[in-house]
Design an enzyme around this catalytic site. Structure first.
Site, PDB file in Angstrom:
ATOM      1  N   LYS A 213     -67.251  67.703   1.301  1.00  0.00           N
ATOM      2  CA  LYS A 213     -66.177  67.818   2.087  1.00  0.00           C
ATOM      3  C   LYS A 213     -66.224  68.536   3.325  1.00  0.00           C
ATOM      4  CE  LYS A 213     -62.544  70.414   1.347  1.00  0.00           C
ATOM      5  NZ  LYS A 213     -61.883  71.079   2.463  1.00  0.00           N
ATOM      6  N   ASN A 214     -66.681  69.828   3.046  1.00  0.00           N
ATOM      7  CA  ASN A 214     -66.821  70.751   4.114  1.00  0.00           C
ATOM      8  C   ASN A 214     -67.991  70.475   4.996  1.00  0.00           C
ATOM      9  OD1 ASN A 214     -64.640  71.805   3.330  1.00  0.00           O
ATOM     10  ND2 ASN A 214     -65.747  74.103   2.607  1.00  0.00           N
TER      11      ASN A 214
ATOM     12  N   CYS B 285     -55.215  75.241   3.367  1.00  0.00           N
ATOM     13  CA  CYS B 285     -54.630  76.010   2.423  1.00  0.00           C
ATOM     14  C   CYS B 285     -54.166  77.390   2.757  1.00  0.00           C
ATOM     15  CB  CYS B 285     -55.938  76.224   1.314  1.00  0.00           C
ATOM     16  SG  CYS B 285     -56.506  74.631   0.250  1.00  0.00           S
TER      17      CYS B 285
ATOM     18  N   ARG C  21     -55.265  83.101   8.430  1.00  0.00           N
ATOM     19  CA  ARG C  21     -56.063  81.864   9.018  1.00  0.00           C
ATOM     20  C   ARG C  21     -56.060  81.539  10.510  1.00  0.00           C
ATOM     21  NH1 ARG C  21     -57.747  77.419   4.616  1.00  0.00           N
ATOM     22  NH2 ARG C  21     -59.710  77.724   5.606  1.00  0.00           N
TER      23      ARG C  21
ATOM     24  N   ASP D 283     -65.180  80.335  -1.974  1.00  0.00           N
ATOM     25  CA  ASP D 283     -64.704  79.067  -2.583  1.00  0.00           C
ATOM     26  C   ASP D 283     -64.984  78.838  -4.066  1.00  0.00           C
ATOM     27  OD1 ASP D 283     -63.721  78.188  -0.342  1.00  0.00           O
ATOM     28  OD2 ASP D 283     -65.130  76.792  -0.055  1.00  0.00           O
TER      29      ASP D 283
ATOM     30  N   ARG E 242     -57.424  66.948  -2.323  1.00  0.00           N
ATOM     31  CA  ARG E 242     -57.972  67.072  -0.951  1.00  0.00           C
ATOM     32  C   ARG E 242     -59.484  67.413  -1.101  1.00  0.00           C
ATOM     33  NH1 ARG E 242     -56.131  72.028   1.432  1.00  0.00           N
ATOM     34  NH2 ARG E 242     -57.621  71.353   2.955  1.00  0.00           N
TER      35      ARG E 242
HETATM   36  C1  UD1 Z   1     -64.572  77.336   5.821  1.00  0.00           C
HETATM   37  C2  UD1 Z   1     -64.437  76.413   4.776  1.00  0.00           C
HETATM   38  C3  UD1 Z   1     -63.690  77.099   3.664  1.00  0.00           C
HETATM   39  C4  UD1 Z   1     -64.182  78.418   3.100  1.00  0.00           C
HETATM   40  C5  UD1 Z   1     -64.741  79.365   4.243  1.00  0.00           C
HETATM   41  C6  UD1 Z   1     -65.235  80.592   4.120  1.00  0.00           C
HETATM   42  C7  UD1 Z   1     -64.544  74.390   5.788  1.00  0.00           C
HETATM   43  C8  UD1 Z   1     -63.737  72.911   5.985  1.00  0.00           C
HETATM   44  N1  UD1 Z   1     -63.689  75.054   5.411  1.00  0.00           N
HETATM   45  O1  UD1 Z   1     -63.132  77.572   6.358  1.00  0.00           O
HETATM   46  O2  UD1 Z   1     -63.857  76.187   2.171  1.00  0.00           O
HETATM   47  O3  UD1 Z   1     -63.501  79.175   2.117  1.00  0.00           O
HETATM   48  O4  UD1 Z   1     -65.180  78.618   5.382  1.00  0.00           O
HETATM   49  O5  UD1 Z   1     -66.601  80.232   3.400  1.00  0.00           O
HETATM   50  O6  UD1 Z   1     -65.536  74.376   6.038  1.00  0.00           O
HETATM   51  N2  UD1 Z   1     -61.046  83.874  10.918  1.00  0.00           N
HETATM   52  C9  UD1 Z   1     -60.196  84.593  11.886  1.00  0.00           C
HETATM   53  N3  UD1 Z   1     -60.172  84.270  13.179  1.00  0.00           N
HETATM   54  C10 UD1 Z   1     -60.791  82.804  13.387  1.00  0.00           C
HETATM   55  C11 UD1 Z   1     -61.412  82.061  12.194  1.00  0.00           C
HETATM   56  C12 UD1 Z   1     -61.635  82.811  10.849  1.00  0.00           C
HETATM   57  O7  UD1 Z   1     -59.681  85.854  11.793  1.00  0.00           O
HETATM   58  O8  UD1 Z   1     -60.979  82.482  14.475  1.00  0.00           O
HETATM   59  C13 UD1 Z   1     -60.871  84.654   9.311  1.00  0.00           C
HETATM   60  C14 UD1 Z   1     -60.314  83.751   8.425  1.00  0.00           C
HETATM   61  O9  UD1 Z   1     -58.721  83.862   8.463  1.00  0.00           O
HETATM   62  C15 UD1 Z   1     -60.846  84.375   7.233  1.00  0.00           C
HETATM   63  C16 UD1 Z   1     -62.354  84.589   7.560  1.00  0.00           C
HETATM   64  O10 UD1 Z   1     -62.326  84.915   8.944  1.00  0.00           O
HETATM   65  O11 UD1 Z   1     -60.162  85.464   6.513  1.00  0.00           O
HETATM   66  C17 UD1 Z   1     -63.086  83.434   7.356  1.00  0.00           C
HETATM   67  O12 UD1 Z   1     -62.899  82.141   7.765  1.00  0.00           O
HETATM   68  P1  UD1 Z   1     -63.844  81.016   8.077  1.00  0.00           P
HETATM   69  O13 UD1 Z   1     -65.324  81.234   7.795  1.00  0.00           O
HETATM   70  O14 UD1 Z   1     -63.465  80.589   9.692  1.00  0.00           O
HETATM   71  O15 UD1 Z   1     -63.336  79.953   7.295  1.00  0.00           O
HETATM   72  P2  UD1 Z   1     -63.054  78.341   7.660  1.00  0.00           P
HETATM   73  O16 UD1 Z   1     -63.823  77.671   8.744  1.00  0.00           O
HETATM   74  O17 UD1 Z   1     -61.517  78.519   7.896  1.00  0.00           O
END
Ligand code: UD1
Length: 418
Positions: A22-23, A116, A121, A305, A397
């Site tokens: 999915k990711n 989620c 986030r 995850d 999902r």
């Molecule tokens: C992706 C994955 C998710 C996984 C996560 C961490 C997808 C669709 N989802 O989510 O399944 O759990 O990576 O491996 O690929 N953050 C900020 N600001 C930002 C972006 C992120 O503060 O602009 C923080 C987030 O709140 C979180 C951390 O950084 O605490 C990690 O987020 P990120 O690596 O961006 O995860 P996702 O891309 O949302």
């Protein structure tokens, strides 16, 4: 209401083929916007999040044909750079359309992405990095208007290796002028998959999976055909279920190299792990051992995850395991449901201390997020008696017919629809 009904307490035995990731699929689907020529995405899992991506593409004016496995997407006639709020808030991955639309059209109008509820986030890292490259942002009543009038090539350092921000930068810079360097990028295998897809379209990107990504912008991209990588979190789900219940399972079409840190921990539970090139055999002959401390970290560390999945596997382990969730601030919501099933867990902030109990019992529980929901299914399979999981929309999902897959492994699982 759709629920999962599980009669647990039996060892697992069986084999299955792991679904596409999915990711990896979601940013790749956004990337199909980067060319007016059609793209073919194979091993594209039949999931609600994937259908949301199709709806977003169709809303923009793309044509999508999907047969449950392979998606053909043509973005020749995009008519708007705007995604409606109702679709944006259905999933976090809607944010990838920001980078993709800016790359191809220089403009995007979006609301804040959903997903989620694992914590705040925010998307500040995406926005800050894009601003450095020349994108301007205006926000009014929850709608973000992003404009790229003149791309500014250069070096961008991410304060934290965010998966989504790294992918959005690949999408934004694939079509651009000059070279962009991303320092401290996320290194997850899904980012390598996105790089490979974009390079298949004619992009010039190298270094995904390492400490530095270099993107040589090109003027235009063409269509391509690509097979999405196997889902490493789904493979970890079935491997964790085997450890929780005991037995022997074979997971085909998986890439054990993507699971290195997870499998290292799994071996410490007493599981026999036979990792071949594209398959994984797990044998669990006795009650699992606890594993000391598990701390979630960016790849190649232990993935956040997989934290709920491993926790489910260790609820009946001999001894105590401490889980320290460092990536998301609110990712222990499955703990309360595990406790309803008789688990002994002390949770404090982002730390959960799990002391294995001799036997879990079935209970009525609710999925509160995607992986936490799958973890409840693992706990239900290993518990004595009947477990019913509500709110399984979260699970759907990310898992293609979880109940059918678990039945292939010998689990007594049914989908109730009423
Ligand atoms: C992706 C994955 C998710 C996984 C996560 C961490 C997808 C669709 N989802 O989510 O399944 O759990 O990576 O491996 O690929 N953050 C900020 N600001 C930002 C972006 C992120 O503060 O602009 C923080 C987030 O709140 C979180 C951390 O950084 O605490 C990690 O987020 P990120 O690596 O961006 O995860 P996702 O891309 O949302």
């Amino acid at each position: 209401m759709r629920r999962l009904a599980i009669y647990g307490g039996k060892p697992l035995k069986g084999e299955l083929t792991v679904q596409g990731s999915k990711n990896a699929a979601l940013p790749i689907l956004a990337a199909t916007l980067l060319s007016a020529e059609p793209c073919r995405v194979c091993n594209c899992p039949d999931l609600t999040d994937v259908h949301t991506a199709f709806q977003i593409l169709e809303g923009l004016g793309a044509r999508v044909d999907y047969n449950g496995f392979e998606a053909q997407i043509s973005s020749a006639n995009i008519r708007t750079p705007e995604i409606c709020d109702a679709l944006m808030c259905k999933m976090r991955s809607s944010v990838f359309f920001l980078g993709a639309m800016l790359s191809r059209f220089g403009k995007a109008k979006i609301g804040y992405p959903g997903g989620c509820a694992l914590g705040a986030r925010p998307i500040d890292l995406h926005i800050k990095a894009m601003e450095q490259l020349g994108v301007t942002f205006q926000e009014e009543a929850g709608t973000i208007t992003a404009t790229l009038s003149r791309f500014r090539q250069g070096t961008v350092r991410l304060a934290f290796p965010s998966v989504g921000a790294t992918e959005n930068l690949l999408l934004l810079c694939a079509i651009s002028k000059g070279e962009t360097v991303i320092l401290n990028p996320a290194k997850e295998p899904e980012i390598v998959d996105l790089q490979n897809f974009l390079n298949g379209m004619g992009a010039k990107i190298q270094g995904a999976g390492s400490d530095v990504i270099r993107i040589q912008g090109v003027h235009k991209l063409h269509g391509c055909s690509y097979r999405v990588m196997p889902d490493r979190v789904v493979a970890a789900t079935y491997a964790s279920a085997t450890v929780a219940c005991g037995g022997e399972t074979l997971l085909r079409q998986t890439n054990p190299e993507h699971l290195t840190s997870f499998l290292e921990v799994l071996k410490r539970t007493g599981a026999e792990v036979d990792a071949q090139k594209a398959q994984l055999r797990i044998v669990m002959k006795e009650r699992p051992y606890s594993v000391g401390m598990v701390k979630t970290l960016p790849y190649p560390g232990f993935p956040t995850d997989m934290q709920p999945l491993l926790m489910a596997a260790l609820l009946q382990a001999k001894g105590t395991t401490v889980f320290y969730e460092t990536i998301f601030e609110n990712r222990l919501r499955h703990v309360a449901d595990f406790q309803r099933m008789g688990a002994d867990i002390a949770a404090d902030g982002q730390i959960a201390t799990v002391t294995g109990v001799g036997q879990l019992h079935g209970a009525k529980v609710r999925a509160s997020d995607l992986r936490g929901g799958a973890a409840l299914a693992i706990a239900g399979l290993s518990a004595c008696g009947y477990t019913e999981i509500g709110d399984i929309g979260h699970i759907e999902r990310g898992y293609v017919h979880l109940e059918e897959q678990l039945r292939l492994l010998g689990g007594d699982v049914a989908l109730i629809e009423d």
